[in-house]
Design a protein around this motif. Structure first.
Motif, PDB file in Angstrom:
ATOM      1  N   ASN A   2       0.835  -1.190   0.000  1.00 41.19           N
ATOM      2  CA  ASN A   2       0.000   0.000   0.000  1.00 41.19           C
ATOM      3  C   ASN A   2       0.877   1.250   0.000  1.00 41.19           C
ATOM      4  OD1 ASN A   2      -1.706   2.148   0.651  1.00 41.19           O
ATOM      5  ND2 ASN A   2      -3.077   0.831   1.817  1.00 41.19           N
ATOM      6  N   PRO A   3       0.921   2.010  -1.084  1.00 43.04           N
ATOM      7  CA  PRO A   3       1.800   3.179  -1.138  1.00 43.04           C
ATOM      8  C   PRO A   3       1.362   4.277  -0.177  1.00 43.04           C
ATOM      9  CG  PRO A   3       0.328   3.169  -3.025  1.00 43.04           C
ATOM     10  CD  PRO A   3       0.119   1.858  -2.323  1.00 43.04           C
ATOM     11  N   ILE A   4       0.065   4.352   0.124  1.00 41.33           N
ATOM     12  CA  ILE A   4      -0.426   5.391   1.033  1.00 41.33           C
ATOM     13  C   ILE A   4       0.166   5.191   2.429  1.00 41.33           C
ATOM     14  CG2 ILE A   4      -2.490   6.373   2.113  1.00 41.33           C
ATOM     15  CD1 ILE A   4      -4.033   5.558  -0.432  1.00 41.33           C
ATOM     16  N   LEU A   5       0.180   3.948   2.897  1.00 38.20           N
ATOM     17  CA  LEU A   5       0.763   3.679   4.205  1.00 38.20           C
ATOM     18  C   LEU A   5       2.280   3.836   4.191  1.00 38.20           C
ATOM     19  CD1 LEU A   5      -1.355   0.675   5.498  1.00 38.20           C
ATOM     20  CD2 LEU A   5      -1.332   3.000   6.350  1.00 38.20           C
ATOM     21  N   ASP A   6       2.912   3.466   3.089  1.00 36.52           N
ATOM     22  CA  ASP A   6       4.362   3.669   2.980  1.00 36.52           C
ATOM     23  C   ASP A   6       4.711   5.148   3.171  1.00 36.52           C
ATOM     24  OD1 ASP A   6       4.809   1.009   2.516  1.00 36.52           O
ATOM     25  OD2 ASP A   6       4.838   1.194   0.336  1.00 36.52           O
ATOM     26  N   ILE A   7       3.948   6.018   2.498  1.00 32.86           N
ATOM     27  CA  ILE A   7       4.186   7.460   2.605  1.00 32.86           C
ATOM     28  C   ILE A   7       3.926   7.937   4.027  1.00 32.86           C
ATOM     29  CG2 ILE A   7       3.344   9.721   1.867  1.00 32.86           C
ATOM     30  CD1 ILE A   7       2.657   8.406  -0.837  1.00 32.86           C
ATOM     31  N   ALA A   8       2.820   7.471   4.607  1.00 29.07           N
ATOM     32  CA  ALA A   8       2.455   7.918   5.956  1.00 29.07           C
ATOM     33  C   ALA A   8       3.523   7.545   6.971  1.00 29.07           C
ATOM     34  CB  ALA A   8       1.105   7.323   6.351  1.00 29.07           C
ATOM     35  N   ILE A  44       6.105  11.696  -2.495  1.00 28.16           N
ATOM     36  CA  ILE A  44       4.750  11.588  -3.056  1.00 28.16           C
ATOM     37  C   ILE A  44       4.810  11.547  -4.580  1.00 28.16           C
ATOM     38  CG2 ILE A  44       2.536  12.784  -3.319  1.00 28.16           C
ATOM     39  CD1 ILE A  44       2.775  13.732  -0.471  1.00 28.16           C
ATOM     40  N   GLU A  45       5.646  12.389  -5.177  1.00 28.06           N
ATOM     41  CA  GLU A  45       5.796  12.385  -6.631  1.00 28.06           C
ATOM     42  C   GLU A  45       6.274  11.018  -7.128  1.00 28.06           C
ATOM     43  OE1 GLU A  45       8.543  15.501  -7.367  1.00 28.06           O
ATOM     44  OE2 GLU A  45       7.134  17.117  -6.861  1.00 28.06           O
ATOM     45  N   GLN A  46       7.218  10.433  -6.426  1.00 22.41           N
ATOM     46  CA  GLN A  46       7.744   9.129  -6.824  1.00 22.41           C
ATOM     47  C   GLN A  46       6.668   8.045  -6.690  1.00 22.41           C
ATOM     48  OE1 GLN A  46      11.100   8.860  -4.196  1.00 22.41           O
ATOM     49  NE2 GLN A  46      12.461  10.024  -5.561  1.00 22.41           N
ATOM     50  N   ALA A  47       5.894   8.109  -5.601  1.00 20.33           N
ATOM     51  CA  ALA A  47       4.820   7.130  -5.407  1.00 20.33           C
ATOM     52  C   ALA A  47       3.761   7.272  -6.496  1.00 20.33           C
ATOM     53  CB  ALA A  47       4.201   7.302  -4.026  1.00 20.33           C
ATOM     54  N   ALA A  48       3.438   8.516  -6.856  1.00 19.11           N
ATOM     55  CA  ALA A  48       2.427   8.757  -7.884  1.00 19.11           C
ATOM     56  C   ALA A  48       2.878   8.264  -9.256  1.00 19.11           C
ATOM     57  CB  ALA A  48       2.094  10.246  -7.933  1.00 19.11           C
ATOM     58  N   SER A  49       4.185   8.286  -9.491  1.00 16.60           N
ATOM     59  CA  SER A  49       4.697   7.863 -10.795  1.00 16.60           C
ATOM     60  C   SER A  49       4.618   6.352 -10.996  1.00 16.60           C
ATOM     61  CB  SER A  49       6.146   8.324 -10.959  1.00 16.60           C
ATOM     62  OG  SER A  49       7.002   7.631 -10.060  1.00 16.60           O
ATOM     63  N   ARG A  50       4.507   5.597  -9.895  1.00 20.35           N
ATOM     64  CA  ARG A  50       4.499   4.140 -10.028  1.00 20.35           C
ATOM     65  C   ARG A  50       3.212   3.468  -9.548  1.00 20.35           C
ATOM     66  NH1 ARG A  50       8.300   5.147  -5.752  1.00 20.35           N
ATOM     67  NH2 ARG A  50       7.472   4.466  -3.730  1.00 20.35           N
ATOM     68  N   ASP A  51       2.297   4.252  -8.959  1.00 17.03           N
ATOM     69  CA  ASP A  51       1.087   3.626  -8.428  1.00 17.03           C
ATOM     70  C   ASP A  51      -0.075   4.609  -8.544  1.00 17.03           C
ATOM     71  OD1 ASP A  51      -0.961   2.530  -6.558  1.00 17.03           O
ATOM     72  OD2 ASP A  51       0.649   1.145  -6.008  1.00 17.03           O
ATOM     73  N   ARG A  68      -2.758   4.722  -6.997  1.00 20.45           N
ATOM     74  CA  ARG A  68      -3.467   5.010  -5.745  1.00 20.45           C
ATOM     75  C   ARG A  68      -2.990   6.308  -5.103  1.00 20.45           C
ATOM     76  NH1 ARG A  68      -2.693  -0.829  -3.014  1.00 20.45           N
ATOM     77  NH2 ARG A  68      -0.801  -0.689  -4.297  1.00 20.45           N
ATOM     78  N   VAL A  69      -1.940   6.878  -5.620  1.00 16.09           N
ATOM     79  CA  VAL A  69      -1.459   8.188  -5.182  1.00 16.09           C
ATOM     80  C   VAL A  69      -1.471   9.097  -6.401  1.00 16.09           C
ATOM     81  CG1 VAL A  69       0.453   9.499  -4.202  1.00 16.09           C
ATOM     82  CG2 VAL A  69      -0.002   7.168  -3.402  1.00 16.09           C
ATOM     83  N   ILE A  70      -2.185  10.221  -6.302  1.00 12.24           N
ATOM     84  CA  ILE A  70      -2.368  11.125  -7.444  1.00 12.24           C
ATOM     85  C   ILE A  70      -1.922  12.518  -7.065  1.00 12.24           C
ATOM     86  CG2 ILE A  70      -4.057  12.200  -8.979  1.00 12.24           C
ATOM     87  CD1 ILE A  70      -5.043   8.968  -7.370  1.00 12.24           C
ATOM     88  N   LEU A  71      -1.062  13.115  -7.885  1.00  7.75           N
ATOM     89  CA  LEU A  71      -0.720  14.521  -7.752  1.00  7.75           C
ATOM     90  C   LEU A  71      -1.786  15.328  -8.486  1.00  7.75           C
ATOM     91  CD1 LEU A  71       3.137  14.548  -8.371  1.00  7.75           C
ATOM     92  CD2 LEU A  71       1.966  15.051  -6.232  1.00  7.75           C
ATOM     93  N   ALA A  72      -2.510  16.157  -7.758  1.00  4.50           N
ATOM     94  CA  ALA A  72      -3.610  16.915  -8.350  1.00  4.50           C
ATOM     95  C   ALA A  72      -3.252  18.393  -8.391  1.00  4.50           C
ATOM     96  CB  ALA A  72      -4.885  16.709  -7.534  1.00  4.50           C
ATOM     97  N   ALA A  73      -3.503  19.022  -9.530  1.00  2.73           N
ATOM     98  CA  ALA A  73      -3.202  20.442  -9.689  1.00  2.73           C
ATOM     99  C   ALA A  73      -4.255  21.312  -9.022  1.00  2.73           C
ATOM    100  CB  ALA A  73      -3.103  20.784 -11.170  1.00  2.73           C
TER     101      ALA A  73
END
Length: 506
Positions: free
Chosen positions: A250-256, A273-280, A282-287
């Motif tokens: 779970n990338p969300i828990l990894d980040i937390a 967060i950027e790195q997690a969003a690039s590979r999964d 379930r994590v989104i960078l939103a403008a």
């Protein structure tokens, strides 16, 4: 159930405490309580460590041993022979999360307290109703009183009149009358949210008390970062270290959990967060903030001013008029505005899920003036028709807009955005976190119990997401592509019952 080693150790410690109190989990038997000696245990672990799974397992075994559950709806006649268990949470939303896991939880306030009101409340109410002199209240200006009177003359609602004066009934609660009847065993989830008074009262009421909490969350406001379980002796604490949900990668828990590093900077965290969003996905960078998502789960912010601005932007994006609510607008229950003599009505409303912190959706006006049709998330019967006092705040305005004001009932704030403190104990499938506010906390340099405030805020906000995290980086809002509505909340019609073989409807 297969426990991990740390869960097994916690289970054994709790089982031993219950056995000493006369509840034998191994043999599923109970004996009458014979000692008033207090048993206190704290089970501590971060998000995903298996606290809820352990709690649910213990509840099942305790009830199988013959212990009666106390829900707040009905307790039955007191008996020294009967053993009792209450599963408690500080907020209704936190209790509903437990209920979604099959645990019959209720709120601490519903079990323990009845509010006591300051006589000043009665003075204002009597004056507004034309039965008393104009009151002199410290901190309440003549301008505020005039606003309250002008509102009351057009709408006979004391809570509504107080709201336009910048007050609410709960401002006049001077204390809480604690129940006199003792209880037996208490399991308390989200115990990081307990204040000192609640913790002391719980220890007075329950002879055996087990706290489940996350030490990385935010402490109650006004307690300088201290949590109830901080003062529990080390010998009475047990820690869950293994993160079970990480087995799902779970990338969300990894980040937390990366936020536990005291040397981590905000810039380094955003890079993660950027790195997690690039590979999964379930994590989104939103403008920008997504207005459509705000309709069912609030965007999480740190500052109250940000909350109010985003709510205003949400309503503007949907073309909501200033004088009324649109069906589908989200609300957050801010408490029950009822005098003490109406305790039964308070209990009835709370039984329907109308407890402070409950998330709701406005479905339209009710059958009477001041009533609203609501959908209450987490309630057994979510669609209710209730007396409401709804307050919509706007930036740079002293007087809120009040689209609904009953004489008494459930009070609401708009729910399109909520502070991270208020969101604690809640969970949503998708969560938008307003990163500019987290950055502002990082720039402030504030700490809580020796930990950077921004790290605690980010941890709590991120762990509210069950499936997807949206990290919003700019002060912008994306306009909705579909109109606001309530079609997703309507009860589906039951399919006709057919007799086997003939296909005929019955």
């Amino acid at each position: 159930m297969q426990f991990s080693q740390d869960q097994a150790e916690a289970y054994d410690r709790i089982s031993d405490a219950l056995l000493a109190a006369g509840v034998d989990l191994q043999n599923a038997t109970t004996t009458p309580k014979t000692s008033d000696a207090s048993g206190l245990i704290a089970v501590l672990g971060k998000a995903g460590s298996g606290k809820t799974m352990l709690l649910a397992q213990l509840v099942g075994e305790v009830t199988e041993a013959g212990v009666s559950l106390i829900s707040g709806d009905y307790e039955g006649r007191h008996s020294t022979e009967r053993r009792t268990l209450a599963i408690l949470a500080p907020t209704n939303k936190a209790a509903s999360v437990l209920r979604s896991h099959g645990v019959a939880a209720t709120t601490i306030h519903r079990i323990l307290y009845t509010p006591l009101y300051d006589p000043e409340y009665e003075k204002i109410a009597e004056w507004l109703a034309g039965k008393g002199k104009r009151p002199q209240i410290d901190g309440l200006t003549d301008i505020a009183l005039d606003r309250a009177l002008a509102f009351y003359e057009g709408n006979k609602s004391i809570p509504g009149a107080l709201a336009v004066a910048g007050l609410r009934g709960s401002d006049f609660i001077i204390g809480w009358s604690r129940r006199d009847e003792p209880l037996d065993i208490g399991f308390v989830d989200e115990s990081s949210m307990l204040d000192d008074r609640q913790f002391a009262d719980l220890q007075e009421v329950f002879s055996t008390l087990v706290l489940f909490g996350d030490p990385a969350q935010l402490a109650p406001v006004g307690q300088s970062g201290a949590m109830a379980f901080d003062g529990v002796k080390a010998s009475r604490k047990t820690h869950l270290h293994r993160i079970h949900r990480q087995s799902e990668d779970n990338p969300i828990l990894d980040i937390a959990h990366a936020l536990g590093d005291p040397e981590l900077t905000f810039d380094e965290f955003e890079t993660m967060i950027e790195q997690a969003a690039s590979r999964d996905d379930r994590v989104i960078l939103a403008a920008r903030v997504d207005a459509e998502k705000m309709a069912r789960s609030p965007v999480l912010v740190w500052r109250n001013a940000t909350r109010i601005r985003l709510i205003q932007a949400f309503r503007t994006a949907y073309g909501a008029p200033m004088t009324e609510l649109l069906p589908g607008e989200p609300l957050i229950c801010d408490g029950i505005e009822l005098p003490l003599k109406h305790r039964k009505k308070r209990v009835d409303l709370e039984a329907r899920g109308l407890i402070k912190g409950a998330q709701a959706v406005y479905m339209g006006p009710g059958r009477k003036p001041g009533f609203s049709r609501l959908y209450i998330f987490g309630a057994e019967d979510p669609q209710v028709n209730a007396a409401t006092i709804i307050k919509i705040e706007a930036p740079d305005q002293d007087e809120p807009f009040i689209p609904s004001a009953a004489k008494m009932g459930a009070a609401f704030l708009h729910g399109a955005a909520v502070t991270i403190h208020k969101a604690q104990g809640s969970q949503w499938a998708d969560v938008q976190v307003f990163a500019p506010d987290i950055y502002a906390a990082a720039r402030s340099g504030l700490t809580e119990a020796g930990i950077s405030l921004w790290q605690r805020l980010a941890y709590v906000a991120i762990t509210r997401a069950e499936h997807r995290l949206f990290w919003v980086r700019r002060y912008m809002l994306a306009k909705p592509e579909t109109p606001l509505g309530i079609e997703d909340l309507r009860k589906p019609k039951a399919a006709p019952l057919t007799l086997e073989g003939d296909g005929a409807g019955v």
